[in-house]
Design an enzyme around this catalytic site. Structure first.
Site, PDB file in Angstrom:
ATOM      1  N   HIS A   1     -15.056  -7.507   8.425  1.00 13.51           N
ATOM      2  CA  HIS A   1     -15.372  -6.851   9.698  1.00 13.51           C
ATOM      3  C   HIS A   1     -16.217  -7.791  10.568  1.00 13.51           C
ATOM      4  O   HIS A   1     -16.010  -7.915  11.773  1.00 13.51           O
ATOM      5  CB  HIS A   1     -16.150  -5.559   9.400  1.00 13.51           C
ATOM      6  CG  HIS A   1     -16.299  -4.637  10.572  1.00 13.51           C
ATOM      7  ND1 HIS A   1     -17.113  -3.544  10.541  1.00 13.51           N
ATOM      8  CD2 HIS A   1     -15.748  -4.634  11.806  1.00 13.51           C
ATOM      9  CE1 HIS A   1     -17.055  -2.910  11.702  1.00 13.51           C
ATOM     10  NE2 HIS A   1     -16.238  -3.553  12.485  1.00 13.51           N
TER      11      HIS A   1
ATOM     12  N   HIS B   1     -15.640  -3.597  -1.588  1.00 12.70           N
ATOM     13  CA  HIS B   1     -16.384  -2.908  -0.528  1.00 12.70           C
ATOM     14  C   HIS B   1     -17.151  -3.919   0.335  1.00 12.70           C
ATOM     15  O   HIS B   1     -17.004  -3.949   1.563  1.00 12.70           O
ATOM     16  CB  HIS B   1     -17.354  -1.902  -1.175  1.00 12.70           C
ATOM     17  CG  HIS B   1     -18.228  -1.168  -0.207  1.00 12.70           C
ATOM     18  ND1 HIS B   1     -18.043   0.160   0.100  1.00 12.70           N
ATOM     19  CD2 HIS B   1     -19.292  -1.565   0.538  1.00 12.70           C
ATOM     20  CE1 HIS B   1     -18.952   0.546   0.985  1.00 12.70           C
ATOM     21  NE2 HIS B   1     -19.729  -0.483   1.264  1.00 12.70           N
ATOM     22  N   GLU B   2     -17.949  -4.757  -0.318  1.00 10.34           N
ATOM     23  CA  GLU B   2     -18.770  -5.704   0.444  1.00 10.34           C
ATOM     24  C   GLU B   2     -17.895  -6.714   1.178  1.00 10.34           C
ATOM     25  O   GLU B   2     -18.216  -7.149   2.280  1.00 10.34           O
ATOM     26  CB  GLU B   2     -19.771  -6.428  -0.480  1.00 10.34           C
ATOM     27  CG  GLU B   2     -20.762  -5.500  -1.196  1.00 10.34           C
ATOM     28  CD  GLU B   2     -21.498  -4.521  -0.288  1.00 10.34           C
ATOM     29  OE1 GLU B   2     -21.635  -4.793   0.921  1.00 10.34           O
ATOM     30  OE2 GLU B   2     -21.912  -3.454  -0.789  1.00 10.34           O
TER      31      GLU B   2
HETATM   32 ZN   LIG Z   1     -21.228  -0.473   2.717  1.00  9.03          ZN
END
Ligand SMILES: [Zn+2]
Length: 680
Positions: A474, A467-468
């Protein structure tokens, strides 16, 4: 000019080894002063162009943001008493600076002039979008109001800040002051030893005999799942759902605070020209208007309802046939569900840890990034804040540097709990040079039990790591040149979790699991049967859980959408109305969940709680495309990069999504992913 102060050295990577606490105050004061000077200079210019208006302000604010960001980061990961004092001391000064800037009419006017003068040769698309965001944010900060209105606006903001703080204090205090005290050991049957031991020392600390149980999550959750004594479960349930309400201690009652918050928010929104607070909140959201979020929630609830009803039947049947409970009550739900889960899946989350050695997970993750985006992730020697921290450089397939990230994975004293990604430097290309993006990836995993062996992750922690890392990519893979909309900057608030949750989906993909897990002897991969059980366990009770999240989201939207409730009775009526449609589990009349709903009354989620489900819908739908069209990882990655993560805040996230998926998001993939429908 300030010399020999590492915080004012803006070479690409922050300098951690030469960081000194005594540098913080002079550096931040100097950078605020510099920024104030720049603002004054820009305000006094008669003509406004991009180069002599937007660029100098951006540069001054960026320098302050980077230095203050580094201080905030260190305060979170190597907290010391000295640093905390200086940080808290300077925080109001820094916040004041940003607040003054956001209401500065001259700068707003200068930005407006640059925007108005836009012509085909004057501004490119990135600059136009950046200015549109800036001007919108100035307006949302009340810059367009007259003096009297601005005063009202500031008073409302202050009032809201103190009401929210009071709300949060009441929830904390009401939670803290309650204990369930038991002196008869026989009544503790079923409870885990660790919880009993904790309750024993809690009682001791309060000079009581026996055991004292609290409403804090580490005690309350296992208590409700495992305490066999039904009367005790009922007592704990009642205490929990009446916290900070009119049914509890009067000094912690949040009833009036809720009504005041809703009233003040509505006034603030109307002052800025919005129909309701929900409309104001949606001015910066991907969902664009409250109706779209409400429609999505309705659609989800319709799909989840029949599953939730049958789950409730399963609970009732099991309760009466195995546990001698003929009338299932809310305080039985977790207990019965846990019993069924133990019987069906026979493994505990903690048992999975032995299959996920950290090194293999990290290498597998980097291989996945390579397959998706063609990038290499290489460890670099660098100054760090703790010997366990690593710096990585990300390079594209031609070997060009794209950005850097620090990875700080292990829990230790003086480090804030939880996991997060933070930006250290944002990509910014000016005529003179290109600033390369840098990010922090922080987790709190347990370290290796002895120095020579590897650390192991639970499956949940593997998801957190992925997730991180999604947030990091991004931020780093952006191809936008303007700082305010590059990477994670300028992305709508309810869309930032798309790239991160997108990565989480790979942790439920057997092809990836094979590469990041090992069997107990350290080679091969985890047993496939066990993985299948993990998937089933994940979807256990997903109907009831979905309806619950929908109920919270719709309540949050409704109370901020119409004219604000004027009394507790009115507020509870809204809740009762939607429970009729959304809840399959009967709720007792005394349940006061709004009184401890801190996300919306004390956190940043007002008229935004839906974003949890929204992000799940987006990420499952995005991930679903690869499976639907049997695309290779490289094909999916290239498209996701091109349409979503390279774009920063240049386009609306809805446009990004449509660019990637070829249509607007829909809920089908999430329903499949959570077992609420069968794959097509
Ligand atoms: Zn997040």
């Amino acid at each position: 000019m300030i010399k020999n102060n590492a915080l004012c050295d803006f070479k690409n990577l922050p300098s951690f080894s030469s960081f000194k606490i005594e540098d913080v105050r002079p550096a931040i004061k100097y950078l605020i002063e510099q920024a104030e000077n720049t603002i004054e200079q820009v305000s006094s210019q008669c003509e406004s162009t991009w180069e002599d208006t937007v660029e100098p302000i951006t540069a001054a604010v960026d320098r302050l943001g980077r230095a203050w960001g580094q201080v905030g980061h260190l305060n979170s990961v190597v907290n010391t008493e000295d640093l905390r004092v200086i940080y808290n001391d300077l925080l109001p000064e820094v916040s004041d600076f940003y607040s003054r800037l956001s209401q500065n009419k001259e700068i707003y006017q200068s930005f407006n002039n640059v925007y108005d003068a836009k012509g085909p040769n004057k501004l490119n698309g990135e600059r136009i979008k950046l200015l549109e965001n800036e001007l919108r944010d100035y307006r949302l900060s009340g810059v367009g109001l007259n003096e009297r209105e601005q005063k009202t606006y500031q008073e409302l903001s202050k009032k809201l800040a103190s009401l929210s703080a009071k709300f949060s204090d009441n929830v904390l205090d009401a939670t803290d002051q309650y204990t369930l005290n038991i002196t008869d050991f026989d009544r503790l049957k079923g409870l885990p030893d660790a919880i009993i031991a904790e309750a024993k020392s809690k009682a001791k600390s309060m000079h009581k005999t026996g055991w004292s149980f609290t409403l804090k999550a580490p005690c309350w959750v296992p208590f409700m799942e495992s305490c066999i004594d039904r009367g005790l479960r009922q007592e704990m349930y009642r205490a929990y759902v009446t916290r900070a309400s009119d049914c509890g201690a009067p000094e912690y009652d949040n009833s009036k605070i809720i009504i005041d918050i809703l009233g003040a928010r509505c006034k603030k929104a109307k002052l800025l020209g919005f129909d309701s607070f929900a409309h104001l909140s949606f001015a910066t959201k991907m969902a664009v208007e409250p109706k779209r979020a409400l429609d999505l929630m309705t659609e989800l609830s319709l799909k989840a309802r029949s599953r939730a009803e049958s789950e409730y039947e399963i609970l009732k049947d099991y309760a009466s046939s195995h546990l001698d409970i003929s009338n299932l009550m809310p305080w039985d739900i977790s207990f019965v569900a846990q019993k069924i889960k133990e019987e069906r899946y026979t493994f505990k989350d903690e048992d999975l840890r032995q299959y996920f050695p950290l090194k293999r997970c990290v290498n597998g993750l980097f291989d996945l990034l390579n397959s998706l985006y063609g990038v290499s992730v290489l460890e670099k020697q660098a100054e760090v804040w703790n010997p366990s921290v690593k710096l990585y450089e990300v390079k594209d397939h031609l070997g060009h540097s794209i950005g850097y990230f620090y990875m700080d994975l292990f829990a230790r004293n003086g480090k804030r709990s939880g996991a997060w990604m933070d930006d250290a430097v944002g990509r910014w290309k000016t005529g003179r040079h290109t600033q390369i993006p840098v990010a922090y990836l922080v987790c709190n995993f347990p370290s290796a039990t002895n120095k020579s062996s590897d650390a192991y992750l639970s499956h949940n922690e593997v998801e957190t790591l992925f997730h991180e890392c999604g947030h990091v990519m991004h931020h780093l893979m952006t191809q936008i040149d303007e700082l305010g909309i590059s990477g994670i900057n300028g992305v709508e608030w309810d869309a930032v979790e798309l790239p991160s949750q997108f990565m989480e989906n790979f942790c439920w993909d057997w092809n990836i699991i094979k590469k990041i897990s090992s069997n107990v002897s350290g080679d091969g991969h985890m047993p496939e049967d066990l993985f299948k059980k993990m998937v089933e366990a994940k979807n256990f009770m997903s109907g009831i859980q979905t309806l619950r999240q929908v109920e919270f989201s719709v309540f949050d939207l409704l109370v901020h959408l119409d004219s604000p409730a004027g009394s507790l009775e009115e507020l509870m009526k809204i809740l009762e109305g939607l429970r009729k449609d959304l809840s399959v589990i009967p709720v007792p009349e005394y349940n006061r969940f709004p009184h401890s709903f801190s996300h919306i009354f004390a956190g940043g989620y007002a008229a935004g709680y839906y974003s949890y489900k929204w992000a799940e819908v987006l990420s499952a739908d995005a991930f679903g495309m690869s499976q639907e069209n049997s695309m290779s990882l490289g094909e999916v990655g290239a498209k996701f990069l091109e349409e979503v993560i390279s774009k920063g805040g240049l386009r609306s996230s809805l446009e990004n999504f449509i660019g990637f998926r070829g249509r607007e998001p829909n809920i089908d993939a999430l329903l499949q992913h959570t077992g609420l429908s069968e794959p097509a």
